[in-house]
Scaffold this active site. Structure first.
Site, PDB file in Angstrom:
ATOM      1  N   VAL A 109       2.619  22.006  12.603  1.00 32.10           N
ATOM      2  CA  VAL A 109       2.985  21.795  11.201  1.00 32.10           C
ATOM      3  C   VAL A 109       3.149  23.127  10.481  1.00 32.10           C
ATOM      4  O   VAL A 109       4.078  23.327   9.682  1.00 32.10           O
ATOM      5  CB  VAL A 109       1.942  20.906  10.490  1.00 32.10           C
ATOM      6  N   ALA A 110       2.226  24.060  10.771  1.00 31.09           N
ATOM      7  CA  ALA A 110       2.280  25.359  10.102  1.00 31.09           C
ATOM      8  C   ALA A 110       3.499  26.163  10.539  1.00 31.09           C
ATOM      9  O   ALA A 110       4.101  26.891   9.751  1.00 31.09           O
ATOM     10  CB  ALA A 110       1.008  26.149  10.399  1.00 31.09           C
ATOM     11  N   ILE A 131       6.442  25.077  11.417  1.00 31.36           N
ATOM     12  CA  ILE A 131       7.679  24.568  10.832  1.00 31.36           C
ATOM     13  C   ILE A 131       7.718  24.960   9.354  1.00 31.36           C
ATOM     14  O   ILE A 131       6.854  24.531   8.583  1.00 31.36           O
ATOM     15  CB  ILE A 131       7.776  23.041  10.958  1.00 31.36           C
ATOM     16  N   GLU A 153       8.382  24.125   6.281  1.00 30.18           N
ATOM     17  CA  GLU A 153       8.853  22.998   5.491  1.00 30.18           C
ATOM     18  C   GLU A 153       9.311  23.408   4.098  1.00 30.18           C
ATOM     19  O   GLU A 153      10.020  22.665   3.424  1.00 30.18           O
ATOM     20  CB  GLU A 153       7.768  21.921   5.375  1.00 30.18           C
ATOM     21  N   ASP A 172      46.646  31.783  -3.238  1.00 27.42           N
ATOM     22  CA  ASP A 172      47.934  31.382  -3.788  1.00 27.42           C
ATOM     23  C   ASP A 172      48.362  32.451  -4.792  1.00 27.42           C
ATOM     24  O   ASP A 172      47.525  33.197  -5.305  1.00 27.42           O
ATOM     25  CB  ASP A 172      47.785  30.018  -4.478  1.00 27.42           C
ATOM     26  N   ASN A 207      -0.507  28.185   5.329  1.00 20.06           N
ATOM     27  CA  ASN A 207       0.906  27.820   5.249  1.00 20.06           C
ATOM     28  C   ASN A 207       1.336  27.544   3.815  1.00 20.06           C
ATOM     29  O   ASN A 207       2.427  27.936   3.382  1.00 20.06           O
ATOM     30  CB  ASN A 207       1.143  26.585   6.130  1.00 20.06           C
ATOM     31  N   ASP A 222       3.515  30.710   2.364  1.00 23.23           N
ATOM     32  CA  ASP A 222       4.918  30.331   2.527  1.00 23.23           C
ATOM     33  C   ASP A 222       5.521  29.801   1.233  1.00 23.23           C
ATOM     34  O   ASP A 222       6.582  30.252   0.786  1.00 23.23           O
ATOM     35  CB  ASP A 222       5.067  29.261   3.617  1.00 23.23           C
TER      36      ASP A 222
END
Length: 869
Positions: free
Chosen positions: A281-282, A284, A286, A328, A703, A707
């Site tokens: 979990v940590a 990843i 999130e 253009d 985390n 994070d």
């Protein structure tokens, strides 16, 4: 009936081919054809339901990994993490659904260009019919102000002009005629005896037979292209998808190793299972989708302040990766208005008129008087060319209202496609003066002399034609003005007025480049982006504008649609990077150019404002439409809309896109280095005979603190120095390029070493709170790392600690939260922590700060290497 070369047939042949007459179809025959061909409308695109769009957002691999992480968090008793992940995922799904819903409105906008009613001949009489009921073979009447209801082969015309700029890219209304054309392979812009659905009749009258309806029309074929094209994935989407896959596999392998190592060490099975799952979990990140979304949202808000509207969030970052900008011309690089730029009289060329001497005074008077410009309040209105001549005269002091009092108009021979000239007759004193304007090659044979400084002189026709040709080769539209004096007003208006003329001067007109466009093109080159002009306009005009803006030099060649059509795919693919200007290209060819560049590995941005640009806008990596003069179709098909129609705004958007990608990359670098430190700490501890350093609650807490908060603060990081002096990142470049993966590994090992060293020191000194020591070192070292990686090479002390106040606040808040976990008695049993003595806390802070100094040393080495290079 399916013959596509209607422009090569005479009017009678076209009627015969369609089994109709100049009196139109009968109602019974029209009903039968309607059943065969279907309504003259673009079919509704088959759209997914909102629910279907919403579910499709969960097909992304990274989203699947996050949902798995949410499930695991719930199983190990961390419902808050589960809730946080689900909120992030749902928020992203809602944003994606809204973007897709808006993008699918492009075809709906295209349908709005269809004329609601049309004046047609049915049963031999004029009838006002719904445009959707028109069928091939119907005879349609046209006049100024009408929107063309279907593709028509013109049968008769009277001074007919049509504005086809949205379809062909022509910068001015096109003169129409009814005679057959000899060449079969002509682009829509060159089919002067046809008008196309959606065009606007700006002048005159005409009658045409319907040759195509619905999807068979030129605009219908564009709709078909638009409906079949899919958007390319943005570089960010490609990189994050690849990142998510690699990360998931790596995490799975590491968790198995940690789980097995713990069991071999004799740790409890449940503890090791929870530790491995917590580590997964940590590992990843999130917070990544939230950081990406917020970074893009803030970037979009910043772009609005610079007059650019992002229709979908990923497009904000995408411009930072663009390697080619296909622009253009009309309305994008130019002002989309005619402007008189050069004047020639008495063998002299000037950039403005003069009222002081002849023949300039007569030239100014003629330009002011010989036009049909009228006033709507204070705003002059009229045909674009005449408006340009009127404006030039007005700017030089030749006021039409004042001159009309001295030279009242008493007659006019209007412009028509056969004569290619216009004459106005004005009374003056007891006599009259006629002013005639038209193409030089038409007017000069009718001139007997020329007006000079001191009266009339013999007319040097060849010299004047040479001057006109020189201007035409530079992309100008050249008009000649002549006059004729009468001692008394002529009794009648006829062609005699346009004989025995006195040549006065030439006027060179052009749709001028935007003042800031040349600088924007130069900045694109500096930033490593290749600008390319793609237009449906005349090659000469395109080349002139391209040279003035710096797309090509005077030796540079251009590619025309005719040459491109004859070129096979392998040849074109091999030479695609040689061309910088394309002229007289069709919508399908614009799409072909974009696809060829993409196949060459380029990431393409396409700018445009017309219906003809829409398929290429949708297919390109990013479509940029004009907000003011652009059509609804182009805006709906695009990713970014320039609210000020300013090409230079694209450069600011590129800068913003590069900054956003840099900041997302910094977050990935920070969070993966932090996660790497946790993994190495847990992985290596058993091999050094140390107990498992952290509990699952510690991993999840680290985390959250290291994070989430700093990750969001990275979105506010200012742009790096020299961000527009480096080339764009290759679209297929890995997000871990430029030393990132090496940084993640060595920083992770360094943090792991510091953590394990603090653990060994605490255990050796019989500290029963050794786990709190490791927990603290690991948390605070990651906060220091967040400060250190704010810049790729510049020192933190050069850019300033306070230059990103949200980051400073996030680090201080993270430090305060960590101290609260250690020193608040109520939190100690929850997090299994104990208060640290001041000396031990200072040891933890000192060890943690080494990460900052180590990263600063790495950046110093990078700067030294860059200087040596």
């Amino acid at each position: 009936m399916g013959d596509p070369c209607w422009h090569t047939l005479t009017a009678n042949e076209a009627l015969k081919q369609l089994s109709t007459t100049s009196q139109g179809l009968s109602s019974a025959e029209a009903r039968q054809r309607l059943a065969t061909h279907g309504p003259n409308a673009l079919p509704e695109a088959r759209r997914r339901s909102l629910w279907g769009m919403f579910l499709a957002q969960f097909a992304d691999f990274m989203i699947g990994v996050l949902l798995a992480a949410a499930l695991v968090s719930g199983l190990i008793g961390e419902p808050r993490d589960t809730l946080a992940i689900l909120v992030i995922v749902l928020f992203n799904a809602v944003i994606g659904t809204m973007q897709e819903f808006r993008a699918e409105r492009a075809l709906a906008a295209l349908k709005q260009m269809s004329a609601p009613e049309a004046l047609a001949l049915r049963d031999g009489r004029r009838q006002l019919l719904p445009a959707t009921t028109l069928v091939p073979g119907d005879i349609v009447q046209l006049e100024a102000g009408n929107r063309v209801p279907a593709d028509l082969r013109l049968l008769t015309t009277t001074q007919l002009q049509a504005d086809e700029s949205a379809l062909t890219g022509e910068s001015q209304p096109v003169e129409k005629q009814s005679e057959a054309l000899g060449e079969a392979e002509l682009s829509p812009g060159d089919r002067s005896n046809c008008v196309f659905k959606g065009a606007l009749i700006t002048r005159g009258q005409g009658q045409g037979v319907v040759i195509a309806t619905g999807l068979a029309t030129e605009i219908g074929q564009i709709a078909d292209l638009l409906g079949s094209e899919t958007r390319a994935q943005t570089p960010l989407q490609v990189r994050l998808t690849r990142f998510g896959r690699y990360l998931a596999l790596a995490v799975l392998v590491i968790c198995v190793i940690v789980f097995a190592a713990g069991l071999l060490q004799g740790q409890p099975l449940l503890l090791m299972f929870l530790t491995a799952v917590s580590l997964a979990v940590a590992a990843i990140p999130e917070a990544l989708p939230a950081v990406v979304t917020i970074a893009l949202a803030l970037g979009a808000r910043n772009l609005i302040r610079h007059h650019a509207l992002a229709r979908n969030l990923p497009s904000v970052e995408t411009l930072g990766s663009v390697t080619y900008i296909c622009s253009d011309k009309t309305g994008t690089l130019t002002e989309n208005r005619m402007h008189a730029e050069h004047f020639v009289a008495a063998g002299e060329q000037r950039q403005c008129l003069s009222a002081e001497m002849q023949p300039w005074r007569t030239l100014g008077q003629g330009l002011a008087l010989s036009n049909d410009v009228e006033f709507n309040g204070t705003q002059p209105i009229g045909e674009p060319t005449e408006l340009a001549l009127f404006d030039a005269a007005q700017a030089a002091g030749f006021d039409k209202a004042s001159l009309s009092a001295d030279f009242p108009r008493i007659g006019v021979l209007p412009f028509d496609s056969d004569r290619k000239r216009m004459t106005t007759l004005h009374s003056h004193d007891d006599g009259a003066i006629a002013f005639t304007k038209g193409a030089p090659e038409i007017l000069l044979p009718r001139c007997r002399d020329a007006l000079g400084d001191s009266g009339t002189t013999p007319c040097d026709t060849q010299a004047i034609l040479t001057a006109a040709d020189d201007l035409a080769r530079q992309g100008y539209r050249v008009l000649a003005l002549a006059c004729r004096m009468f001692q008394r007003p002529p009794p009648e208006l006829n062609a005699e007025l346009e004989q025995q003329l006195t040549f006065v001067g030439l006027v060179a007109l052009i749709d001028p480049p935007r003042p800031e466009a040349a600088q924007a093109v130069a900045e694109c080159r500096t930033a490593g982006i290749t600008p390319v002009m793609i237009t449906g306009d005349h090659p000469g005009t395109a080349a002139a504008i391209a040279r003035r803006l710096g797309f090509i030099d005077h030796q540079g060649s251009i590619m025309t649609g005719e040459i491109l059509a004859a070129m096979d795919e392998p040849t074109f693919a091999a030479r695609i990077t040689e061309y910088r200007v394309y002229a007289r290209v069709s919508p399908a060819q614009k799409l072909r150019i974009v696809k060829a560049l993409q196949a060459h590995g380029e990431f393409v941005a396409m700018t445009g404002d017309g219906v003809n640009d829409a398929p290429a806008l949708k297919r390109a990596g990013i479509g940029v439409a004009m907000g003011k003069k652009g059509t609804d179709v182009a805006r709906e098909a695009a990713d970014i809309v320039l609210l000020d129609d300013n090409f230079a705004t694209i450069v600011r958007a590129v800068r913003a896109g590069r900054r956003i990608f840099d900041n997302i990359r910094k977050f990935v670098k920070d969070t993966m280095s932090s996660n790497s430190g946790e993994i190495w700490t847990l992985f290596l501890a058993p091999f050094f005979g140390l107990p498992i350093p952290l509990l699952p609650i510690h991993i999840l807490w680290i985390n959250l603190v290291t994070d989430g908060l700093p990750g969001l603060a990275f979105t506010a990081e200012p742009a790096e120095r020299g961000i527009m002096l480096r080339p764009p990142r290759p679209p297929n470049e890995n997000i871990f390029a430029h030393g990132m993966w090496q940084h993640i590994i060595w920083v992770g090992l360094f943090v792991g070493a510091l953590s394990l060293a603090s653990q060994a020191w605490a255990i050796h000194n019989h500290r029963d709170y050794w786990q709190t020591v490791v927990f603290t070192v690991l948390t605070i070292s990651q906060l220091f790392h967040s400060l250190a990686v704010r810049a790729e090479t510049d020192s933190l002390f050069t850019i300033g600690i306070t230059s990103n106040k949200p980051m400073l606040g996030a680090v201080l808040l993270g430090l305060a939260l960590q101290l609260a976990v250690i020193y608040f008695p109520a939190l100690n049993p929850i997090f299994h922590t104990q208060p640290l003595p001041l000396f031990d806390l200072l040891i933890c802070l000192a060890l943690s700060s080494l990460v900052l100094w180590a990263v600063e040393f790495e950046k110093y080495l990078k700067r030294q290497h860059a200087e040596r290079r």
